[in-house]
Design a protein around this motif. Structure first.
Motif, PDB file in Angstrom:
ATOM      1  N   VAL A 390       0.884  -1.087   0.019  1.00  0.00           N
ATOM      2  CA  VAL A 390       0.051  -0.187   0.052  1.00  0.00           C
ATOM      3  C   VAL A 390       0.949   1.330  -0.072  1.00  0.00           C
ATOM      4  N   VAL A 391       2.029   1.062   0.605  1.00  0.00           N
ATOM      5  CA  VAL A 391       3.002   2.099   0.746  1.00  0.00           C
ATOM      6  C   VAL A 391       3.350   2.451  -0.912  1.00  0.00           C
ATOM      7  N   ALA A 392       3.882   1.361  -1.320  1.00  0.00           N
ATOM      8  CA  ALA A 392       4.350   1.572  -2.838  1.00  0.00           C
ATOM      9  C   ALA A 392       3.032   2.293  -3.742  1.00  0.00           C
ATOM     10  N   GLU A 424      16.276  24.069 -19.095  1.00  0.00           N
ATOM     11  CA  GLU A 424      16.004  22.747 -19.757  1.00  0.00           C
ATOM     12  C   GLU A 424      16.955  21.634 -19.355  1.00  0.00           C
ATOM     13  N   THR A 425      18.221  21.975 -19.380  1.00  0.00           N
ATOM     14  CA  THR A 425      19.257  21.205 -19.120  1.00  0.00           C
ATOM     15  C   THR A 425      19.211  20.486 -17.802  1.00  0.00           C
ATOM     16  N   LEU A 426      19.037  21.266 -16.779  1.00  0.00           N
ATOM     17  CA  LEU A 426      18.814  21.007 -15.385  1.00  0.00           C
ATOM     18  C   LEU A 426      17.469  20.408 -15.188  1.00  0.00           C
ATOM     19  N   GLY A 427      16.562  20.883 -15.968  1.00  0.00           N
ATOM     20  CA  GLY A 427      15.255  20.326 -15.900  1.00  0.00           C
ATOM     21  C   GLY A 427      15.134  18.851 -16.280  1.00  0.00           C
ATOM     22  N   LYS A 428      15.839  18.421 -17.385  1.00  0.00           N
ATOM     23  CA  LYS A 428      15.918  17.220 -17.768  1.00  0.00           C
ATOM     24  C   LYS A 428      16.732  16.323 -16.970  1.00  0.00           C
ATOM     25  N   TRP A 429      17.830  16.615 -16.218  1.00  0.00           N
ATOM     26  CA  TRP A 429      18.279  16.106 -15.046  1.00  0.00           C
ATOM     27  C   TRP A 429      17.407  15.836 -13.805  1.00  0.00           C
ATOM     28  N   HIS A 430      16.602  16.822 -13.542  1.00  0.00           N
ATOM     29  CA  HIS A 430      15.621  16.671 -12.532  1.00  0.00           C
ATOM     30  C   HIS A 430      14.568  15.765 -13.059  1.00  0.00           C
ATOM     31  N   PHE A 431      14.203  15.572 -14.249  1.00  0.00           N
ATOM     32  CA  PHE A 431      13.157  14.708 -14.536  1.00  0.00           C
ATOM     33  C   PHE A 431      13.778  13.103 -14.611  1.00  0.00           C
ATOM     34  N   TRP A 432      14.974  13.019 -15.078  1.00  0.00           N
ATOM     35  CA  TRP A 432      15.619  11.718 -15.007  1.00  0.00           C
ATOM     36  C   TRP A 432      15.904  11.022 -13.793  1.00  0.00           C
ATOM     37  N   THR A 433      16.353  12.083 -13.026  1.00  0.00           N
ATOM     38  CA  THR A 433      17.067  11.447 -11.632  1.00  0.00           C
ATOM     39  C   THR A 433      15.526  11.183 -10.867  1.00  0.00           C
ATOM     40  N   THR A 434      14.295  11.925 -11.116  1.00  0.00           N
ATOM     41  CA  THR A 434      13.082  11.803 -10.357  1.00  0.00           C
ATOM     42  C   THR A 434      12.757  10.344 -10.929  1.00  0.00           C
ATOM     43  N   MET A 435      12.730  10.296 -12.253  1.00  0.00           N
ATOM     44  CA  MET A 435      12.232   9.009 -12.626  1.00  0.00           C
ATOM     45  C   MET A 435      12.908   7.615 -12.114  1.00  0.00           C
ATOM     46  N   ASN A 439      11.167   5.340  -8.995  1.00  0.00           N
ATOM     47  CA  ASN A 439      10.715   3.997  -9.333  1.00  0.00           C
ATOM     48  C   ASN A 439      11.749   2.852  -8.410  1.00  0.00           C
ATOM     49  N   LEU A 440      12.953   3.465  -8.334  1.00  0.00           N
ATOM     50  CA  LEU A 440      13.790   2.504  -7.451  1.00  0.00           C
ATOM     51  C   LEU A 440      13.365   2.457  -6.129  1.00  0.00           C
ATOM     52  N   THR A 441      12.792   3.572  -5.500  1.00  0.00           N
ATOM     53  CA  THR A 441      12.523   3.680  -4.209  1.00  0.00           C
ATOM     54  C   THR A 441      11.259   2.922  -3.950  1.00  0.00           C
ATOM     55  N   PHE A 442      10.155   2.969  -4.895  1.00  0.00           N
ATOM     56  CA  PHE A 442       8.670   2.379  -4.603  1.00  0.00           C
ATOM     57  C   PHE A 442       8.375   1.129  -5.210  1.00  0.00           C
ATOM     58  N   PHE A 443       8.936   0.874  -6.199  1.00  0.00           N
ATOM     59  CA  PHE A 443       8.494  -0.147  -6.921  1.00  0.00           C
ATOM     60  C   PHE A 443       9.056  -1.613  -5.858  1.00  0.00           C
ATOM     61  N   TYR A 469      14.990  -5.654  -0.909  1.00  0.00           N
ATOM     62  CA  TYR A 469      13.949  -4.634  -1.580  1.00  0.00           C
ATOM     63  C   TYR A 469      14.013  -3.426  -0.526  1.00  0.00           C
ATOM     64  N   ASN A 470      14.244  -3.257   0.671  1.00  0.00           N
ATOM     65  CA  ASN A 470      14.515  -2.307   1.411  1.00  0.00           C
ATOM     66  C   ASN A 470      15.873  -1.324   0.970  1.00  0.00           C
ATOM     67  N   GLN A 471      16.897  -2.263   0.765  1.00  0.00           N
ATOM     68  CA  GLN A 471      18.238  -1.674   0.346  1.00  0.00           C
ATOM     69  C   GLN A 471      17.866  -0.800  -0.907  1.00  0.00           C
ATOM     70  N   LEU A 472      17.253  -1.558  -1.977  1.00  0.00           N
ATOM     71  CA  LEU A 472      16.900  -0.782  -3.115  1.00  0.00           C
ATOM     72  C   LEU A 472      16.249   0.583  -2.968  1.00  0.00           C
ATOM     73  N   ALA A 473      14.992   0.405  -2.089  1.00  0.00           N
ATOM     74  CA  ALA A 473      14.255   1.679  -1.805  1.00  0.00           C
ATOM     75  C   ALA A 473      15.264   2.778  -1.331  1.00  0.00           C
ATOM     76  N   THR A 474      16.101   2.333  -0.621  1.00  0.00           N
ATOM     77  CA  THR A 474      16.912   3.375   0.286  1.00  0.00           C
ATOM     78  C   THR A 474      18.072   4.163  -0.712  1.00  0.00           C
ATOM     79  N   ILE A 475      18.448   3.164  -1.657  1.00  0.00           N
ATOM     80  CA  ILE A 475      19.453   3.793  -2.457  1.00  0.00           C
ATOM     81  C   ILE A 475      18.587   4.754  -3.602  1.00  0.00           C
ATOM     82  N   GLY A 476      17.290   4.124  -4.044  1.00  0.00           N
ATOM     83  CA  GLY A 476      16.437   5.119  -4.645  1.00  0.00           C
ATOM     84  C   GLY A 476      15.961   6.324  -4.178  1.00  0.00           C
ATOM     85  N   ALA A 477      15.817   6.299  -2.728  1.00  0.00           N
ATOM     86  CA  ALA A 477      15.265   7.560  -2.002  1.00  0.00           C
ATOM     87  C   ALA A 477      16.446   8.603  -2.108  1.00  0.00           C
ATOM     88  N   PHE A 478      17.649   8.295  -2.194  1.00  0.00           N
ATOM     89  CA  PHE A 478      18.835   9.172  -2.211  1.00  0.00           C
ATOM     90  C   PHE A 478      18.867   9.755  -3.608  1.00  0.00           C
TER      91      PHE A 478
END
Lengths: 612, 240
Positions: A390-392, A424-435, A439-443, A469-478
């Motif tokens: 449910v958290v995911a 736009e350059t920083l924006g794309k960095w923002h977008f891809w690090t977000t994606m 996903n690495l945090t919550f999937f 799963y918890n380790q992947l999530a933690t890496i993703g969170a950073f």
């Protein structure tokens, strides 16, 4: 009485536009400035709540860790959730309502400018009050849903839960006032020719959300007042020992709580329904259907609350009704997704950062929508309820939906606000690090959940086999945290040194792009007439509108007076609520006096310069 | 790393898992179709020189299609959920020959109450066990779930069973385990500072083992210790 109120007309006209001092922000009633304050404050709280999420993720990275105490852990996840919902996602959406809606409908301000300022100040003070609980070491600790009887004085002694219930009560005032303001604005202040079915989707979704605000917030208001009486004045609304019922809290909370989900998501749906057509160079596919789907979500959203309560034991008949209603609400949501995809069909797609975040929403939110169908089925819900599944799920909905949409809106409307593009350059960095980070945090949390890792646990045993799963999530969170830093850096950098943007940098179809970037404080020199849904895309109509909106007026339109009564009233409202913590009725009763004084002075102050 | 559910060991577990996998497959297909279409459009219709956007603003046929198909799907899923839910949660359909135990949840432990040899829970030789629930295999068990303080939630992942324990109520739930062994029992509802350590074990015996275990406990409870000492005297071995 007030020096601000008696300023002469001439002073108003000469001083307003250049005036950027602190006092001008404190007394502003300009919807655009209020929007900026909302955005900055919400972003600040985003970092505050995000830091707590990182602490939670570090604590959970390995089994059996004890990096923070269980009490601090409970405070962190409670305040992470409470802050992200009430101090980040909601007010950030309100920032966009404020900036964009008057411009999209061709209005000079919202219907009640001072009430609008009051909403902001109440939100700010309520948020600061709620977070001040950390300073006194008594932060709320009973989770963002605050289930009775855990919130009763017996099990939650001290002021922790009082901070929570009073803080949320204060914030509710801001939300209800905001809802009333935007409903009135949208009904009454549209430009000539802008029929309801010509409104941009963002304005439409603001309209629906505002109705949800004024109807859902009072429900939690009632629940919080019951809770306050139980805690401070010895009533037993939620105490089974005295004949009360803890399940009553759950019903009240979720009758608010589920419409709340749509309060969070519909503004984002509105944003991308404007962004995707702009960057596809096509009108929104199935405009009326997308509008009706939004309305339908707003209505059905009221009939699904008990899907949060399948494990309570409400009986098979009631449960089956809520299974069906929850399944059905997936349909209008799915229809919206199909319409966005169809909007891109045959289009000419330009992948700006705003478009990337919109496409990202469609891709990622789908995961949250589909996992929602899974636990709409009560038997399947039985395994998933109150676990990391449910958290995911709800992070896919709220971050992958609401926040991605608002970030799309940030990149889309920033040039209007500032007259400069976000990088736009920083924006794309923002977008891809977000994606990647998101996903690495919550999937992986889906898996931790179905293998039986409950929510809100301080640590877990290695035997549960959910370490990876918890380790992947933690890496993703950073990585996700890095994306937030990139966004903040982009905002700071582009605010001063971003590339200059013209009035309509994206070739967008709606009225907000017909005026200079940044707009004059009065928005429109004269109000244009609208003849279609995409006025700036129609030859002839566009020229007629620009002839009106880009002109310098001979005499500046008269705008409302600035006022310091909103901030003072907000302070006195916060004070009276904060004094509720004492539980002494006459102290609380006396604190009504400054409120009455501020309301009286506000009422006597002229809203407009003399002679208007 | 594991991608599938651990096998369930309750009689209704396979029904729940089947439903879960059916929904997983259906939503999985929808997910891949949606993402495929999205990515296909993103590539095909990216902005290029010399190609203009087509003017398409809607299609009634498409709208009907993508409203009707999901409607049928969710309707079927809702209808499929109903009998499984009744099987698990409808007290009217609970098995009649069930063995009954009372489980009392409190911050932060589970106390299981067993009836005395006369079948009464307040009998001379009735007894309690802390954080351990002993039950026989292949025998329906009804648990009367109670809470002394806040809301807890009885969660045994391998049984696919979760039931909230509410203060002031006694809520019946049932299960029948098909394999002997020890299964994790956790609390799924935030119940305070010790929520994370409110766990126990469900120990599933063969019928014979269970009868022996019970007889031993009844004898210990009946002889000598009474009242509140009884619980403490008996929890020594089983307590964590």
């Amino acid at each position: 009485m007030s020096s601000v109120g008696t300023q002469t007309v001439e002073q108003q006209h000469t001083s307003h536009e250049e005036d950027t001092g602190l006092w001008s922000w404190i007394t502003t009633v300009d919807h655009k400035r209020i929007a900026i304050m909302y955005f900055v404050t919400a972003t600040f709280f985003f970092f505050v709540a995000g830091a707590k999420a990182l602490a939670i993720r570090v604590q959970l990275m390995f089994p059996e860790q004890e990096l923070i105490t269980p009490e601090v852990y409970n405070q962190f996840f409670t305040m992470h959730g409470t802050t992200m919902i009430f101090l980040v996602a909601m007010p950030m959406a309100v920032a966009f309502f404020n900036y964009v809606v008057p411009l999209q409908i061709g209005a000079r301000d919202v219907a009640f400018p001072r009430l609008n300022a009051l909403s902001y100040w109440v939100f700010l003070f309520g948020g600061l009050y709620l977070n001040s609980s950390f300073i006194v070491g008594a932060a709320p600790h009973a989770s963002w849903v605050g289930y009775a009887t855990l919130t009763m004085p017996e099990f939650s002694p001290g002021q922790n839960t009082n901070f929570w219930l009073i803080g949320l009560s204060i914030l509710g005032i801001a939300s209800i006032a905001g809802g009333v303001n935007f409903i009135t604005t949208i009904i009454n202040m549209r430009a000539p020719g802008m029929k309801l079915m010509r409104m941009p989707l963002f304005t439409w979704m603001t309209f629906v959300t505002s109705f949800l605000l004024i109807t859902a917030i009072p429900v939690i208001g009632v629940a919080l007042i019951y809770l306050g009486f139980d805690r401070l004045f010895g009533t037993v609304f939620f105490q089974p020992a005295g004949g009360g019922d803890p399940v009553l809290w759950q019903h009240l909370f979720w009758i608010f709580g589920h419409p709340e989900v749509y309060i969070l998501i519909l503004p984002a749906f509105g944003v991308i329904s404007d962004v995707i057509p702009t960057f596809s160079k096509k009108p929104l596919f199935g405009y009326p259907i997308v509008v009706y789907a939004g309305l339908l979500i707003g209505f059905i959203g009221w009939g699904v609350w008990s899907h949060h309560m399948f494990t309570v034991g409400l009986g098979p008949i009631a449960d089956s009704f809520f299974v069906a209603a929850t399944m059905i609400i997936a349909i209008p949501t799915g229809v919206k997704i199909f319409n966005w995809i169809a909007t891109m069909w045959g289009g000419s797609l330009k992948f700006t950062t705003a478009m990337l975040f919109s496409v990202g929403l469609v891709a990622v939110f789908t995961v949250g929508g589909l996992s929602g169908i899974m636990h709409a089925s009560a038997p399947v819900n039985l395994q998933q309820h109150d676990t990391y599944f449910v958290v995911a799920h709800f992070h896919y909905v709220i971050v992958g939906g609401a926040m991605m949409g608002l970030w799309a809106g940030l990149y889309y409307w920033f040039p209007k606000v500032r007259g400069r593009y976000l990088s736009e350059t920083l924006g794309k960095w923002h977008f891809w690090t977000t994606m990647i980070g998101f996903n690495l945090t919550f999937f992986p949390m889906h898996f931790a959940g179905i293998f039986g890792m409950p929510r809100r646990i301080y640590t877990y045993s290695a035997e549960l086999n959910v370490d990876i799963y918890n380790q992947l999530a933690t890496i993703g969170a950073f990585i996700f945290a890095l994306s937030a830093v990139i966004m903040a850096w982009n905002l700071v950098k582009s605010w001063r040194g971003g590339e200059k943007a013209p009035a309509n940098p994206w070739g967008a179809p709606h009225l907000e792009w017909s005026i200079p970037s940044p707009p004059h404080h009065y928005n429109f020199p004269a109000i244009p007439t609208v003849q279609s849904r995409e006025p700036l895309w129609n030859d002839g109509e566009r020229e007629a509108i620009l002839a009106v909106t880009m002109e310098e007026p001979e005499t500046e339109p008269v705008m409302p007076n600035p006022s310091y009564w909103p901030i003072l009233l907000a302070a006195s409202i916060t004070l009276i609520w904060a004094l509720v913590m004492t539980g002494i009725w006459w102290v609380i009763a006396l604190a009504i006096l400054p409120v009455i004084y501020c309301v009286f002075k506000w009422g006597m102050e002229p809203a407009f310069p003399e002679g208007h | 790393m594991n991608w599938l559910l651990e096998p369930s060991v309750s009689t209704f577990g396979p029904d729940i898992d089947r439903l879960y996998y059916i929904i997983l497959v259906i939503t999985g297909i929808i997910f891949f179709l949606t993402q495929f279409l999205l990515i296909y459009f993103l590539v095909k219709y990216r902005r290029r020189e010399g190609r203009k956007a087509e003017y398409i603003h809607g299609s009634t046929r498409a709208e009907i299609l993508w409203t009707a198909v999901p409607f049928v799907i969710v309707l079927v899923l809702a209808l499929m959920s109903r009998p499984v839910w009744d099987e698990v949660k409808d007290p009217g359909l609970f098995p009649e020959d069930a063995y009954e135990v009372t489980v009392v949840a409190r911050q932060f432990e589970w106390e299981t109450h067993y009836a005395g040899s006369n079948g009464e829970f307040d009998a001379e030789d009735s007894f309690t066990v802390l954080n351990r629930l002993h039950v026989p295999v292949n025998q329906p068990v009804i648990i009367h779930l109670e809470s002394e303080d806040v809301i807890h939630s009885f969660f045994v992942p391998r049984f696919r069973l979760k039931q909230d324990a509410l203060p002031g109520r006694s809520i019946p739930m049932w299960f029948e385990v098909t394999e002997t062994g020890e299964y994790e029992l956790g609390c799924a509802e935030l119940c305070g500072i010790g929520h994370y350590r409110m766990d126990g074990l469900v120990i599933v015996h063969t019928q014979e083992e269970f009868e022996n275990w019970k007889a031993e406990r009844l004898a210990a409870a009946g002889g000598g210790s009474v009242g509140s000492d009884r619980a403490q005297a008996l929890t020594g071995e089983d307590s964590q």
